[in-house]
Design a protein around this motif. Structure first.
Motif, mmCIF file in Angstrom:
data_model
loop_
_atom_site.group_PDB
_atom_site.id
_atom_site.type_symbol
_atom_site.label_atom_id
_atom_site.label_comp_id
_atom_site.label_asym_id
_atom_site.label_seq_id
_atom_site.Cartn_x
_atom_site.Cartn_y
_atom_site.Cartn_z
ATOM 1 N N LEU A 314 0.832 -1.216 0.000
ATOM 2 C CA LEU A 314 0.000 0.000 0.000
ATOM 3 C C LEU A 314 0.859 1.255 0.000
ATOM 4 C CD1 LEU A 314 -2.842 1.265 0.228
ATOM 5 C CD2 LEU A 314 -2.610 1.092 2.720
ATOM 6 N N GLU A 315 1.904 1.271 0.822
ATOM 7 C CA GLU A 315 2.785 2.439 0.887
ATOM 8 C C GLU A 315 3.489 2.666 -0.455
ATOM 9 O OE1 GLU A 315 2.873 4.520 3.258
ATOM 10 O OE2 GLU A 315 2.264 3.526 5.108
ATOM 11 N N GLN A 316 3.873 1.571 -1.113
ATOM 12 C CA GLN A 316 4.558 1.701 -2.405
ATOM 13 C C GLN A 316 3.597 2.171 -3.499
ATOM 14 O OE1 GLN A 316 7.912 1.451 -2.574
ATOM 15 N NE2 GLN A 316 7.689 1.138 -0.353
ATOM 16 N N VAL A 317 2.374 1.634 -3.469
ATOM 17 C CA VAL A 317 1.366 2.052 -4.453
ATOM 18 C C VAL A 317 1.022 3.522 -4.256
ATOM 19 C CG1 VAL A 317 -1.013 1.719 -5.244
ATOM 20 C CG2 VAL A 317 0.401 -0.264 -4.717
ATOM 21 N N ARG A 318 0.959 3.961 -3.006
ATOM 22 C CA ARG A 318 0.685 5.371 -2.732
ATOM 23 C C ARG A 318 1.768 6.270 -3.308
ATOM 24 N NH1 ARG A 318 -1.324 4.915 3.613
ATOM 25 N NH2 ARG A 318 -3.540 4.553 3.167
ATOM 26 N N LYS A 319 3.019 5.814 -3.223
ATOM 27 C CA LYS A 319 4.118 6.589 -3.800
ATOM 28 C C LYS A 319 3.987 6.690 -5.309
ATOM 29 C CE LYS A 319 7.578 5.630 -0.198
ATOM 30 N NZ LYS A 319 8.886 4.987 0.104
ATOM 31 N N LEU A 320 3.613 5.549 -5.924
ATOM 32 C CA LEU A 320 3.475 5.547 -7.392
ATOM 33 C C LEU A 320 2.330 6.439 -7.863
ATOM 34 C CD1 LEU A 320 3.973 1.711 -8.148
ATOM 35 C CD2 LEU A 320 5.579 3.561 -8.641
ATOM 36 N N LEU A 321 1.247 6.474 -7.063
ATOM 37 C CA LEU A 321 0.052 7.247 -7.461
ATOM 38 C C LEU A 321 0.015 8.622 -6.792
ATOM 39 C CD1 LEU A 321 -2.658 4.430 -7.322
ATOM 40 C CD2 LEU A 321 -1.327 5.187 -9.282
ATOM 41 N N LYS A 322 1.129 9.041 -6.206
ATOM 42 C CA LYS A 322 1.174 10.308 -5.468
ATOM 43 C C LYS A 322 0.819 11.501 -6.345
ATOM 44 C CE LYS A 322 4.127 12.867 -2.259
ATOM 45 N NZ LYS A 322 5.484 12.931 -1.620
ATOM 46 N N GLU A 323 1.214 11.465 -7.592
ATOM 47 C CA GLU A 323 0.989 12.601 -8.491
ATOM 48 C C GLU A 323 -0.416 12.623 -9.094
ATOM 49 O OE1 GLU A 323 3.229 14.922 -8.567
ATOM 50 O OE2 GLU A 323 4.553 13.719 -7.303
ATOM 51 N N PHE A 324 -1.180 11.525 -8.894
ATOM 52 C CA PHE A 324 -2.506 11.460 -9.506
ATOM 53 C C PHE A 324 -3.576 12.001 -8.583
ATOM 54 C CE2 PHE A 324 0.006 8.310 -11.742
ATOM 55 C CZ PHE A 324 -0.374 8.471 -13.060
#
Length: 324
Positions: A314-324
């Motif tokens: 979840l933390e990694q996915v949040r980083k990937l989608l941070k700009e969206f």
């Protein structure tokens, strides 16, 4: 922002659910140990109860001596896993994985997304903090709604995981989660898809409240006290602690839920259990109070890794989608 929480939670939950599925299957088999309603087959064929279509022929059947009565044998998680591997094949460890995927898609996506929305609404705008009581309340609400949505997949998953322990003549042999849901609807009525739903909701409320609230609270404590920086180490420590709390809180309800969902109701005959309370009383009377903690070792063995994989992903996915 609200929609993104559902996507992030859903992806992380599916990854965690699939990676820990064998541990969940072992937990279900152990929770069903001691039930006296499962007769012994005269012979047993070594064929895995797969979540995917399979074909078998009588010529390839391998016969083994009948196992001891279920009530007379208590085996641990390692022995249970080895027995499944030896008698049903390695693929049987992933029996019902298609139901796990659907369950995580419906249940976990809903609860993770709703918890994220409530967390955003109830977080103090000035201090950027949220009291533990509100975290628990958010978890209870999100878990209850998520469980109601995902119950059909939960019933299918339990049955597919438990199928291999039944005599060949009594196996349901669902080929997929869709086949399971379709056949349950036709043979037992649409209401069978929500069998044990009260237990599922109660368990989900306990798990979500203890798991998500514990993770957030422990993570905040670690960061506030400067024990570790916000990184992988903090995520693993907080998530494993949250998994332990969730396992302790939910195991008794989980045992009863598994047994109620798995019971076979023949047309015109009285169900083995009249409901959750009846199941709990019969279980305790026949097997003792500690029967409610059957499968606790595989539960914590599964809940720990599941929660770690869930929150780290979840933390990694949040980083990937941070700009969206």
């Amino acid at each position: 922002m609200g929609f993104k929480g559902f996507v992030e939670g859903g992806v992380a939950s599916i990854v965690a659910g699939c990676s820990t599925h064998p541990l969940d299957l072992i937990k279900v088999r152990m929770q069903l140990q001691g039930e006296t309603q499962v007769p012994n087959p005269a012979v047993q064929t070594l064929r895995p109860a797969l979540a995917f279509p399979t074909t078998t022929t009588t010529s390839s059947a391998i016969h083994v001596p009948p196992p001891p009565p279920p009530a007379a044998v208590r085996v641990g998680p390692v022995a249970t896993g080895i027995r499944i591997f030896q008698t049903e094949g390695v693929a049987a460890l992933f029996s019902g994985v298609s139901a796990t995927i659907l369950r995580q898609t419906l249940y976990s996506t809903t609860r993770m997304g709703l918890y994220d929305i409530l967390k955003q609404k109830w977080t103090d705008k000035e201090t950027k903090t949220m009291p533990l009581s509100r975290k628990i309340a958010a978890g209870l609400i999100a878990g209850g709604i998520g469980a109601a949505v995902g119950n059909p997949a939960d019933v299918a998953m339990v049955r597919m995981q438990a199928d291999g322990r039944l005599p060949l003549s009594q196996r349901r042999n669902y080929t997929s989660v869709i086949d399971a849901i379709t056949r349950m609807s036709k043979q037992e009525g649409i209401t069978s898809l929500w069998r044990g739903s009260s237990l599922t909701v109660n368990r989900a409320m306990l798990v979500t409240a203890s798991q998500l609230a514990s993770y957030d609270q422990i993570k905040e404590m670690i960061l506030e006290n400067g024990l570790m920086k916000d990184g992988l180490g903090t995520h693993v420590a907080a998530s494993f602690s949250a998994g332990f709390v969730a396992a302790v809180a939910s195991n008794p309800v989980d045992v009863i839920k598994t047994r109620v969902m798995n019971m076979k109701v023949e047309p015109g005959q009285k169900p083995p259990y009249a409901g959750a309370l009846d199941c709990a009383l019969k279980t305790v009377k026949a097997e003792g109070p500690m029967a409610l903690y059957k499968g606790f070792i595989p539960t914590i063995s599964r809940q720990g890794p599941f929660t770690v994989v869930l929150f780290v992903t979840l933390e990694q996915v949040r980083k990937l989608l941070k700009e969206f």
